[in-house]
Design an enzyme around this catalytic site. Structure first.
Site, mmCIF file in Angstrom:
data_model
loop_
_atom_site.group_PDB
_atom_site.id
_atom_site.type_symbol
_atom_site.label_atom_id
_atom_site.label_comp_id
_atom_site.label_asym_id
_atom_site.label_seq_id
_atom_site.Cartn_x
_atom_site.Cartn_y
_atom_site.Cartn_z
ATOM 1 N N SER A 445 0.877 -1.171 0.000
ATOM 2 C CA SER A 445 0.000 0.000 0.000
ATOM 3 C C SER A 445 0.913 1.220 0.000
ATOM 4 O O SER A 445 1.750 1.363 0.902
ATOM 5 C CB SER A 445 -0.865 0.010 1.254
ATOM 6 N N CYS A 612 -6.992 -0.801 7.433
ATOM 7 C CA CYS A 612 -5.871 -1.334 6.659
ATOM 8 C C CYS A 612 -4.948 -2.153 7.555
ATOM 9 O O CYS A 612 -4.700 -1.795 8.705
ATOM 10 C CB CYS A 612 -5.080 -0.198 6.010
ATOM 11 N N ASP A 657 -8.453 -2.367 3.172
ATOM 12 C CA ASP A 657 -7.248 -2.673 2.396
ATOM 13 C C ASP A 657 -6.466 -3.612 3.308
ATOM 14 O O ASP A 657 -5.593 -3.180 4.057
ATOM 15 C CB ASP A 657 -6.468 -1.376 2.130
ATOM 16 N N TRP A 659 -4.637 -7.555 4.143
ATOM 17 C CA TRP A 659 -3.916 -8.625 3.474
ATOM 18 C C TRP A 659 -3.449 -9.687 4.459
ATOM 19 O O TRP A 659 -3.479 -9.462 5.645
ATOM 20 C CB TRP A 659 -2.709 -8.046 2.726
HETATM 21 C C1 LIG Z 1 -2.732 -5.262 -1.446
HETATM 22 C C2 LIG Z 1 -1.618 -5.537 -0.481
HETATM 23 C C3 LIG Z 1 -1.017 -4.502 0.199
HETATM 24 C C4 LIG Z 1 0.029 -4.755 1.078
HETATM 25 N N1 LIG Z 1 0.620 -3.720 1.716
HETATM 26 C C5 LIG Z 1 1.645 -3.941 2.558
HETATM 27 C C6 LIG Z 1 2.290 -2.858 3.225
HETATM 28 O O1 LIG Z 1 1.956 -1.696 3.031
HETATM 29 N N2 LIG Z 1 3.309 -3.147 4.059
HETATM 30 C C7 LIG Z 1 3.730 -4.435 4.286
HETATM 31 O O2 LIG Z 1 4.668 -4.637 5.061
HETATM 32 N N3 LIG Z 1 3.138 -5.474 3.655
HETATM 33 C C8 LIG Z 1 2.126 -5.263 2.791
HETATM 34 N N4 LIG Z 1 1.541 -6.316 2.139
HETATM 35 C C9 LIG Z 1 2.127 -7.664 2.298
HETATM 36 C C10 LIG Z 1 3.263 -7.840 1.270
HETATM 37 O O3 LIG Z 1 2.735 -7.882 -0.034
HETATM 38 C C11 LIG Z 1 4.045 -9.137 1.454
HETATM 39 O O4 LIG Z 1 3.143 -10.202 1.522
HETATM 40 C C12 LIG Z 1 4.917 -9.121 2.693
HETATM 41 O O5 LIG Z 1 5.888 -8.093 2.600
HETATM 42 C C13 LIG Z 1 5.640 -10.463 2.840
HETATM 43 O O6 LIG Z 1 6.296 -10.759 1.641
HETATM 44 P P1 LIG Z 1 7.711 -11.470 1.628
HETATM 45 O O7 LIG Z 1 8.026 -11.826 0.224
HETATM 46 O O8 LIG Z 1 8.705 -10.682 2.385
HETATM 47 O O9 LIG Z 1 7.418 -12.776 2.487
HETATM 48 P P2 LIG Z 1 7.238 -14.253 1.940
HETATM 49 O O10 LIG Z 1 8.548 -14.832 1.622
HETATM 50 O O11 LIG Z 1 6.211 -14.216 0.883
HETATM 51 O O12 LIG Z 1 6.654 -14.953 3.232
HETATM 52 C C14 LIG Z 1 5.343 -14.610 3.646
HETATM 53 C C15 LIG Z 1 4.863 -15.584 4.716
HETATM 54 O O13 LIG Z 1 4.838 -16.903 4.197
HETATM 55 C C16 LIG Z 1 5.410 -17.784 5.123
HETATM 56 N N5 LIG Z 1 6.072 -18.877 4.407
HETATM 57 C C17 LIG Z 1 7.166 -18.793 3.635
HETATM 58 N N6 LIG Z 1 7.504 -20.013 3.167
HETATM 59 C C18 LIG Z 1 6.588 -20.869 3.654
HETATM 60 C C19 LIG Z 1 6.383 -22.284 3.524
HETATM 61 N N7 LIG Z 1 7.209 -23.051 2.821
HETATM 62 N N8 LIG Z 1 5.330 -22.821 4.152
HETATM 63 C C20 LIG Z 1 4.491 -22.055 4.870
HETATM 64 N N9 LIG Z 1 4.645 -20.720 5.051
HETATM 65 C C21 LIG Z 1 5.672 -20.145 4.441
HETATM 66 C C22 LIG Z 1 6.420 -16.935 5.862
HETATM 67 O O14 LIG Z 1 6.702 -17.483 7.130
HETATM 68 C C23 LIG Z 1 5.746 -15.615 5.955
HETATM 69 O O15 LIG Z 1 4.922 -15.560 7.082
HETATM 70 C C24 LIG Z 1 0.478 -6.081 1.284
HETATM 71 C C25 LIG Z 1 -0.143 -7.127 0.608
HETATM 72 C C26 LIG Z 1 -1.168 -6.866 -0.269
HETATM 73 C C27 LIG Z 1 -1.810 -8.008 -1.004
HETATM 74 C C1 LIG Z 2 -5.776 -7.040 -1.361
HETATM 75 C C2 LIG Z 2 -6.676 -8.236 -1.371
HETATM 76 C C3 LIG Z 2 -8.033 -8.074 -1.634
HETATM 77 C C4 LIG Z 2 -8.891 -9.176 -1.610
HETATM 78 N N1 LIG Z 2 -10.235 -8.992 -1.812
HETATM 79 C C5 LIG Z 2 -11.075 -10.043 -1.705
HETATM 80 C C6 LIG Z 2 -12.496 -9.854 -1.830
HETATM 81 O O1 LIG Z 2 -13.007 -8.765 -2.046
HETATM 82 N N2 LIG Z 2 -13.288 -10.961 -1.721
HETATM 83 C C7 LIG Z 2 -12.786 -12.209 -1.477
HETATM 84 O O2 LIG Z 2 -13.556 -13.155 -1.367
HETATM 85 N N3 LIG Z 2 -11.443 -12.406 -1.356
HETATM 86 C C8 LIG Z 2 -10.583 -11.367 -1.456
HETATM 87 N N4 LIG Z 2 -9.224 -11.563 -1.320
HETATM 88 C C9 LIG Z 2 -8.694 -12.920 -1.067
HETATM 89 C C10 LIG Z 2 -8.147 -13.598 -2.343
HETATM 90 O O3 LIG Z 2 -9.146 -13.747 -3.320
HETATM 91 C C11 LIG Z 2 -7.633 -14.991 -1.958
HETATM 92 O O4 LIG Z 2 -6.464 -14.812 -1.175
HETATM 93 C C12 LIG Z 2 -7.326 -15.888 -3.143
HETATM 94 O O5 LIG Z 2 -6.961 -17.173 -2.672
HETATM 95 C C13 LIG Z 2 -6.189 -15.357 -4.005
HETATM 96 O O6 LIG Z 2 -6.055 -16.177 -5.149
HETATM 97 P P1 LIG Z 2 -4.839 -15.957 -6.188
HETATM 98 O O7 LIG Z 2 -3.583 -16.368 -5.457
HETATM 99 O O8 LIG Z 2 -5.137 -16.890 -7.313
HETATM 100 O O9 LIG Z 2 -4.793 -14.547 -6.618
HETATM 101 C C14 LIG Z 2 -8.365 -10.477 -1.352
HETATM 102 C C15 LIG Z 2 -6.992 -10.633 -1.110
HETATM 103 C C16 LIG Z 2 -6.152 -9.529 -1.111
HETATM 104 C C17 LIG Z 2 -4.688 -9.740 -0.826
#
Ligand SMILES: Cc1cc2nc3c(=O)[nH]c(=O)nc-3n(C[C@H](O)[C@H](O)[C@H](O)COP(=O)(O)OP(=O)(O)OC[C@H]3O[C@@H](n4cnc5c(N)ncnc54)[C@H](O)[C@@H]3O)c2cc1C
Ligand SMILES: Cc1cc2nc3c(=O)[nH]c(=O)nc-3n(C[C@H](O)[C@H](O)[C@H](O)COP(=O)(O)O)c2cc1C
Length: 659
Positions: A445, A612, A657, A659
């Site tokens: 975000s 959020c 918002d 996640w």
């Molecule tokens: C719309 C949106 C907005 C976001 N905004 C923010 C934000 O503003 N700030 C923020 O910090 N984050 C935000 N996130 C989350 C961000 O996108 C990442 O998911 C987060 O930073 C972690 O990513 P990573 O690659 O560092 O961790 P990853 O490597 O993807 O790990 C994520 C998690 O998976 C687990 N994991 C890893 N490997 C395994 C395995 N083999 N089995 C089971 N579990 C496992 C880890 O322990 C960890 O908890 C947002 C996500 C979304 C979807």
């Molecule tokens: C930012 C964000 C918004 C989401 N919005 C919705 C939603 O409106 N309704 C819903 O049912 N799931 C929502 N989800 C959950 C996703 O649909 C769900 O994690 C799904 O398994 C993702 O599938 P994909 O990995 O194929 O993209 C949202 C997830 C994220 C991270």
């Protein structure tokens, strides 16, 4: 390159007792089972998908279309495709297609059976790759309803599995809409709609839906023909054709330097600042990152949007993987899908020529747990027959308990599994085609306001560092990459539009709830309001509920928040410290203790609530707190209060918002 030590295999001596028990159980199972029941799959070159014109119409066919943001729907689609191939053999054409590449207008009316695996994003919206198809089908439905078109899909059978999360107001909205749309266009459902809930066990939901789907197919053999005789179904594993290139070949960039407007077209932006937000007393890390987008004048973002980025695996992970593949990091190669270059739905490999180090850094998800097909692919290349059998067992229905104990419960990564089965050295074509999923982009975000920082995107990122049950320290791929970045480093990014926006009318009151990194978009909102104030505009009340553990550790942006209160960009700031005293204090407690003020604001026309951050716990607790405020302050029963909060969402005044 340092050769990495190979961890002991799961079935070798010197490992945990649980694994030994598993070993005995596994050996027993292997000996009790007829060998032929766990077949070796055949490796097939990855081909581009057929076009409608080329398709062999004498064969029954099934198309699996997926709409995905983070890869789950794609993974399930490929898994289902393989199950169907196993069941029906070569007599049935099974095709898995990214819905973005599907020429619906031309192809959908000709389908015999089409299966939609569709995730929901945003606030009940389709994923980026499904957006065009979704708006197309909604228009088609409108045309049918207005009598402009006939129900022209009457000969088509369809199935829908929606992927969503019950945390969200619009649970599986896209899956639901797909079902009603196909129905409205005259198509016939093959089985019930599946509603996968990512908040619980979406893999189990999918498995149950597949069971129903296969039962429905058995009941309607006219649709795809009879199942292949036992043992003749094709167990195929996709592999790219690999072209090894002379050492030192000029490498292509892993991503083109695009416009930054979508995941397909990222822009290599320059990182201009990385700074730690926690104090030295904290045992965790959260980084503030500034990304300069001034090199791309057309690239714009709005306050509240997301930035997507392609992170890279660490050098240690890359080096370890190269060892496990038995190849030098400098190996230069190019991948080809058969038929590449022709028109049609091509499942494109990444660009080449490429060095193995770059391919492993950007394109291989090796820290997630491997799925069934990856284990089968590893089995297909294991030179040690015992390892091959064990891998096949883990991938089989008979080995479900072993999979759960050895992989799922342990959070064992693909890399660890390959360490445990060192004789499995896949070719690069098989590794990138069937074993390592593509590393998904991560979203953040945006934590800056576009009016204040039009050419700089700020990110507030909590750095993931988890200890897994195997003892492996998992450093989050993207968050630790951001933490390692230095000013001047480049990163492929793109902007993703969101609906998380301040009200158009600057007088409208806003209530923002964002503990931890949930503060990110609200920092942007505050900067936006700050810019309005500087322009002498009038702004309505803005209340922020922020939460962290301890003022001395992780009160991020404290000085900025104080300044915002001072300037009027924030009218009230409530901070919950969850670990400062003997009692846990969270944002929802502050909402309740300030219930009268919250309720009063919400009575004003258009007043909006924004949440959020953490979807699993915080968003649920905040939702409950909102219902409790409505009940206590509005003198409502709990069901009336629930309905009131639902109406708040339906009228576009309650935004999440999470996640
Ligand atoms: C719309 C949106 C907005 C976001 N905004 C923010 C934000 O503003 N700030 C923020 O910090 N984050 C935000 N996130 C989350 C961000 O996108 C990442 O998911 C987060 O930073 C972690 O990513 P990573 O690659 O560092 O961790 P990853 O490597 O993807 O790990 C994520 C998690 O998976 C687990 N994991 C890893 N490997 C395994 C395995 N083999 N089995 C089971 N579990 C496992 C880890 O322990 C960890 O908890 C947002 C996500 C979304 C979807
Ligand atoms: C930012 C964000 C918004 C989401 N919005 C919705 C939603 O409106 N309704 C819903 O049912 N799931 C929502 N989800 C959950 C996703 O649909 C769900 O994690 C799904 O398994 C993702 O599938 P994909 O990995 O194929 O993209 C949202 C997830 C994220 C991270």
């Amino acid at each position: 390159m340092e050769p990495a030590t190979v961890a002991p295999g799961p079935f070798s001596p010197g490992i945990a007792v649980a694994s030994l028990v598993l070993l005995v159980f596994t050996i027993l199972l292997l000996y009790l089972k007829p060998k032929s029941s766990i077949k070796s799959p055949k490796v097939e070159p990855i081909r581009r998908a057929s076009t409608a014109a080329e398709e062999d119409l004498s064969k029954p066919s099934v198309r699996i279309l997926y709409g995905t943001q983070t890869g789950t729907a794609e993974r399930f689609s490929k898994q289902l495709g393989n199950e169907l191939r196993r069941k029906y053999g070569d007599g049935t054409l099974v095709e898995v297609v990214d819905i973005e590449n599907y020429k619906a207008e031309r192809r959908l009316p000709k389908e015999r059976l089409v299966l939609f695996l569709m995730a929901t994003y945003g606030d009940g919206e389709p994923t980026d790759n499904a957006a065009d198809f979704y708006s197309w089908i909604c228009n088609e439905v409108e045309d049918v309803e207005n009598g402009v078109k006939d129900r022209y899909l009457e000969g088509v059978h369809y199935g829908v599995f929606g992927l969503g999360n019950k945390q969200y107001e619009h649970f599986n909205a896209v899956g639901k809409r797909m079902q009603t749309s196909m129905e409205a266009l005259g198509a016939t459902p093959i089985c019930r709609r599946g509603d996968g809930d990512d908040d619980d066990s979406i893999d189990d939901d999918f498995e149950k839906w597949c069971t129903d789907l296969f039962a429905a197919l058995d009941a309607q053999p006219a649709l795809l023909g009879a199942a292949a005789a036992e043992g003749t179904g094709s167990d195929t594993l996709a592999a790219y054709r690999v072209e090894l290139l002379p050492a030192g070949s000029k490498a292509a960039s892993p991503f083109p330097d695009g416009s930054g407007s979508s995941a397909h077209d990222p822009y290599w932006a320059v990182i201009s600042e990385v700074r730690e937000l926690h104090t030295a007393a904290s045992d965790r890390s959260c980084v503030h990152v500034e990304i300069d987008i001034s090199g791309k004048s057309q690239l714009k973002y709005e306050t509240g949007d997301h930035v997507g980025m392609y992170a890279r695996n660490s050098e240690q992970v890359v080096a370890r993987m190269a060892c496990l593949l038995g190849l030098p990091l400098e190996t230069s190669f190019r991948l080809h899908a058969e038929g590449e270059g022709a028109s049609g739905d091509l499942d494109a490999p990444f660009p080449g020529p490429i060095q193995l180090s770059t391919a492993l850094a950007y394109f291989a998800d090796v820290l997630s747990s491997p799925h069934k097909d990856a284990l089968l692919a590893l089995a297909s290349c294991a030179t040690d027959s015992k390892e091959a059998e064990q891998l096949r067992l883990l991938a089989s229905a008979a080995g479900k308990a072993q999979y759960t104990d050895y992989i799922a419960k342990q959070h064992r990564s693909l890399m660890e599994v390959m360490e445990g089965f060192p004789s499995a050295k896949p070719s690069l074509g098989l590794f990138f085609g069937s074993i390592a999923p593509r590393l998904a982009p991560r979203y953040y975000s945006i934590s800056s306001g576009a009016a204040k920082h039009p050419r700089s995107v700020h990110v507030t990122c909590a750095v993931v560092r988890d200890v897994m049950p195997t003892g492996r320290i998992h450093d989050g791929v993207a968050s630790s990459h951001l933490q390692r970045c230095k000013p001047g480093d480049c990163i492929p990014v793109f902007i993703r539009r969101s609906t998380f926006k301040l009200p158009d009318d600057t007088h409208t009151p806003v209530i923002m709830i964002g503990p931890g990194t949930g503060l990110a978009p609200f920092r942007g909102f505050i900067q936006e309001r700050q810019a309005l104030i500087e322009d002498m505009a009038e702004v309505g009340p803005a209340v922020l509920f922020f939460g962290c553990r301890n003022r001395a550790h992780d009160y991020i942006y404290e000085a900025e928040l104080d300044a915002a209160v001072e300037s009027g960009a924030l009218s009230q700031l409530h901070v919950a410290f969850s670990r400062a005293g003997p009692v846990k204090d969270y944002v929802q407690h502050h909402m309740e203790s300030n219930g009268a003020a919250v309720w009063e604001l919400l009575q004003q026309p258009g007043a909006c609530v924004y949440v959020c951050g953490d979807a699993k716990n915080m968003a649920k607790d905040v939702h409950r707190a909102l219902i409790s405020v409505a009940a206590s302050q509005g003198s409502m029963s709990s069901s009336q209060a629930e309905a009131w909060v639902k109406r708040l969402g339906d009228s576009g005044r309650y935004h999440k918002d999470v996640w």
